[in-house]
Each structure stands twice: as C-alpha cells, then as structure tokens.
Enzyme design. Structure first.
Site, PDB file in Angstrom:
ATOM      1  N   GLY A 205       0.811  -1.203   0.000  1.00 54.74           N
ATOM      2  CA  GLY A 205       0.000   0.000   0.000  1.00 54.74           C
ATOM      3  C   GLY A 205       0.841   1.247   0.000  1.00 54.74           C
ATOM      4  CB  SER A 206      -0.096   4.721   0.762  1.00 60.34           C
ATOM      5  OG  SER A 206      -0.455   4.697   2.132  1.00 60.34           O
ATOM      6  CB  ALA A 207       5.104   5.875   1.339  1.00 61.77           C
ATOM      7  N   GLY A 210       2.582   2.594   5.366  1.00 65.52           N
ATOM      8  CA  GLY A 210       3.754   1.780   5.651  1.00 65.52           C
ATOM      9  C   GLY A 210       4.631   2.389   6.729  1.00 65.52           C
ATOM     10  CD  GLU A 228       4.705  -5.216  -3.214  1.00 67.05           C
ATOM     11  OE1 GLU A 228       4.112  -4.938  -4.266  1.00 67.05           O
ATOM     12  OE2 GLU A 228       4.748  -6.363  -2.741  1.00 67.05           O
TER      13      GLU A 228
END
Length: 470
Positions: A205-207, A210, A228
């Site tokens: 998903g999105s940073a 994360g 990821e």
C-alpha cells in the site's frame, strides 16, 4: 456493525455489500488453526495450494470480470491479473525450495548440522485496491506453503475480490481457520495490526500507511514486517533514434492501469536535445489513448481510477503543479463529473523551484529536461522513494553507469518501469520498502531459519580447564 458498500468505478452500480468483521475473533480462529496446519507435511500444504490454483483456473474468467468491475480496469488487463494469481503457486513452490530448503552443514564427526525453516505463525495480510487479487495472493500463497495461517484484510475499496480469493481457498480443502477474511476500513486494519496474537504483517500500500506501521512495530522486533510501498519513479529518455518506441515505453510506464501502479513512471527525464521530439510524440500517443469502461468496444487502454475521491485528489494535484510553476503539456480532464474517469495529464516541472516528492497514484506524468547524463541520474535519484527506474536509449556504458548509481530495487534498460516478473524479487528502498522484497523472495519473510547441531548419543567431555581429582 459497520456496513461496507463497493461500487463499480465505471458505472456507479453497487457491486457488493457486507459488514465489517471483528479483528480479535478472526485472529483467534487463525491462531487455533495454526498448530495443525504447521504440522502438516510440506507436500500436503503444496498439494492444497495447487488445488487452489486449479480452482482459480476453472473460475478465471469470473475472477477477471469481478476485478474489472470492482477496479474499473479493462477486461484484458484483469485477465492478466487472474492469470498471475494462478502462476503464483508454481512460482512460490519453486521459490520456497530454493530460498528455504533444508540444508546439511559441515559438522564434526559423529554429529550432524542442519538448517531448516519454521513458519512465524499467524500473519496479517493487508491488500491494496490496484491489484486486489494478484498482490495479496503473492503474500498469502508463500505464507501458506511455509506453514503460516492468514488473516487477510482486503482494501475496503475492493472487498468483493478479496472475498472471492478466500472463498476459493476454502473450496479446495483448506482446513477451517487457515485463511480468514477480515472486511473493513482503516479502523479494522488498525485493530488487526494492534492484536498481539499476530506474528507479523505483510503489507502492500501507500508509504504513509507503511511508515505508520513501521513506527507501530519499532519496539516489536519479534514481529515480522514486510512493507511493499509506492514510488516516485523516474524514466530517463536519452540518445535514441527510435523516438516512437521511446514514447510508447513512456506511455505504458506512466498510464497502464490509469497510472495506479506502484512502479508507474511519475517523472520523465529527457535529454535537452531530444526534448521537443520526445514530448511531441508522447503527447501524440497520449491523445490517442482510449479511456472507457472495462468491457467497452473498442478495448480501452485504461479505465477510470478507483473512485471519485481519488479522481478529485489527482485533479487537485495537477492544478497544484500548475500553480507552482509547472507548464502543462497535456491538461488532465474529467470527462464525466460523477465518474472517476481521467485523461492523462502531462506537465513540465523543470522550472519549478520545489517539486513535490510524493506518489501521485494516477495518470500524471511530470517532465524534466536536463543537459547531461550525470544530471539525469541525479534527477532520477532526487526522491525519498526507490522502487523502479528505467533508461530508454543510451549506450551500454551509460546503462552500466545508470544501474550502478540508481537508488531503486528495479532498474531497467529499454523496458517499461512496470510489469516486473513474479520470477524475480519485487521491492525497493527508501520509502518504497523495508528491504524485504516480495514476489520470488516472499519465501524469505514467510519463514525463519533454524540451525541445529544433532547427535544420536549423549557423549561429551571437558579436555581443558579442570582441576585434578583428589
């Protein structure tokens, strides 16, 4: 009980309705099922996931149609995703054998030393909406082969595809509780990751999410965390006589899946001498792209983005680039006010004083012109992300220089930034990942190595450092 509703981006029709689940109850089911699943012989676990692949194969068109309806992707692209789900099983079996096979180590006489791998236990899988079957499947299948049980929370934007996957597992002889679905939004996801009875989180998903997970687990080294995340990916166009092919590779890199790929090219970096010709050809092809509903004829190149909120955000991002000094080459347009269709936006940001280092998850391509190759590499690396990068044109020597100096987990030459093979590791550095690449290397984070020294008889002596006996 919170109700979830999934609508088709292309039509607005309601596709799926259901209730959010309870994280604690679902994790408990996975925990109860884990000892028996982990104790099954590897050959039995592989047999079961192969049956799952065969079931998906028999239902591949239904899965492809569901993906197309729930994401808005063209049916031709959704079929490639369904095929990737099937292929993942054989790839994961080979990867497990290569990456985590039992090995005998050098040892002393009358002793053996061995390395084997054990599963972690209960793993939470958090899936994205852009590849709602392929990407979570790429976590779930290797984790099952290794002997873990799963709690899978699909994106709240693609719950129907998530339910299809889990139903497919459970229709192929998988013991109850081994693969569990947990529907819900961000609050449910937070409850899942906060449950102390999970042994790790496999996230795509999105940073932003994360990084939040990384902070959450900073004091828990006992939990495996595989991240990821996204990218702000560069594609350099350098010395090449085939301007058309270069432009095609740029278009495919930037606008496949309506730009909703973590490896999509966000920034095209062009040699100053080629700028006019390359930009003209990229725009010419972009103007020809068919943008339509998934099942329309002729087949579209791309469909809508996932929902109206995403479309609104991307439109605002394009306007923000313009207001801060970007020069539009091709304006992003919204053909239908009530549907998330977008035309590709292309904008020159060379003269912007401060360019945002963010992932624009949609069909926006920023263009920069540079004078020398070292400057092109510097611009390519001018990001906190590090997922994918590509060089189009240039010499073998320049590619070697680009490869050596690129800060990315995927570095290509005369190929797209997207479309990485599942036969290879997939991951990046910086804000793109935490050095636990997925795809072929998923086996690495689904099991941990255990080294053993073993002797059939108890026999030991101390040869030095003892006092003489009285």
């Amino acid at each position: 009980m919170t109700e979830l509703i999934s609508t088709e981006p292309a039509t607005g029709a309601v596709l799926w309705q259901g209730d959010a689940g309870d994280a604690d109850t679902t994790v408990a089911k996975a925990r109860n099922a884990w000892p028996a699943w982990a104790a099954l012989p590897l050959t039995k676990r592989i047999e079961i996931v192969r049956r799952y692949a065969n079931h998906i194969r028999s239902q591949s068109e239904q899965l492809a149609e569901l993906i197309a309806r729930e994401t808005g992707k063209p049916i031709w692209e959704s079929r490639t995703e369904a095929e990737a789900v099937i292929k993942k099983v054989d790839i994961s079996v080979r990867a497990y054998a290569e990456r985590t096979a039992q090995r005998h180590l050098p040892s002393q006489p009358n002793m053996r030393a061995a390395m084997r791998h054990k599963p972690h236990g209960v793993l939470a899988v958090l899936g994205p909406y852009n590849f709602p079957a392929h990407l979570p499947n790429g976590h779930i299948v290797p984790a099952l082969i290794a002997g873990n049980t799963i709690v899978f929370k699909p994106s709240e934007k693609t719950p129907a595809v998530g339910e299809f996957l889990v139903d497919s597992f459970n229709k192929t002889g998988l013991p109850e509780g081994v693969v569990n679905i947990l529907q819900g939004g961000p609050d449910v996801g937070k409850s899942l990751t906060a449950n102390d009875d999970i042994d790790g989180v496999l996230f795509t998903g999105s940073a932003q999410t994360g990084v939040a997970l990384n902070r959450q687990f900073a004091s828990r080294p006992d939990k495996i965390l595989a991240l990821e995340m996204g990218g702000n990916n560069p594609i350099i166009v350098w010395d090449t006589d085939d301007i058309h092919s270069a432009a095609v590779l740029v278009i495919q890199s930037a606008f496949l899946s309506a730009g909703q790929r973590c490896s999509a090219a966000s920034r095209m970096i062009v040699k100053d001498e080629l700028y006019e010709r390359v930009v003209k050809e990229v725009k010419r092809i972009a103007d020809r792209l068919i943008i339509d509903e998934p099942f329309s004829t002729p087949a579209p190149f791309m469909g809508p983005v996932i929902d109206n909120d995403a479309a609104d955000g991307l439109t605002e991002s394009f306007l923000a680039l313009m207001s801060h000094g970007g020069r539009p080459i091709k304006h992003m347009a919204r053909p239908l006010d009530d549907r998330p269709f977008l035309t590709p936006g292309i904008i020159d940001v060379t003269d912007m004083e401060e360019r945002p280092d963010i992932e624009l998850f949609g069909p926006i391509l920023q263009v920069l012109r540079v004078e020398d190759f070292e400057g092109a590499i510097a611009e390519a690396n001018n990001t906190r992300y590090g997922l994918s990068a590509a060089l189009i044109g240039g010499s073998a020597t320049q590619y070697d220089q680009f490869w050596s100096n690129s800060r990315a987990g995927i570095v290509n030459w005369n190929k797209m930034t997207v479309g990485a093979s599942s036969e290879a590791p997939f991951g990046g550095i910086g804000l793109s990942g935490n050095h636990r690449p997925s795809a072929y290397y998923a086996a690495d984070y689904c099991a941990y190595p255990v080294v053993s020294m073993e002797a059939e008889q108890t026999r030991a002596s101390i040869g030095i450092g003892l006092k003489d006996e009285d």
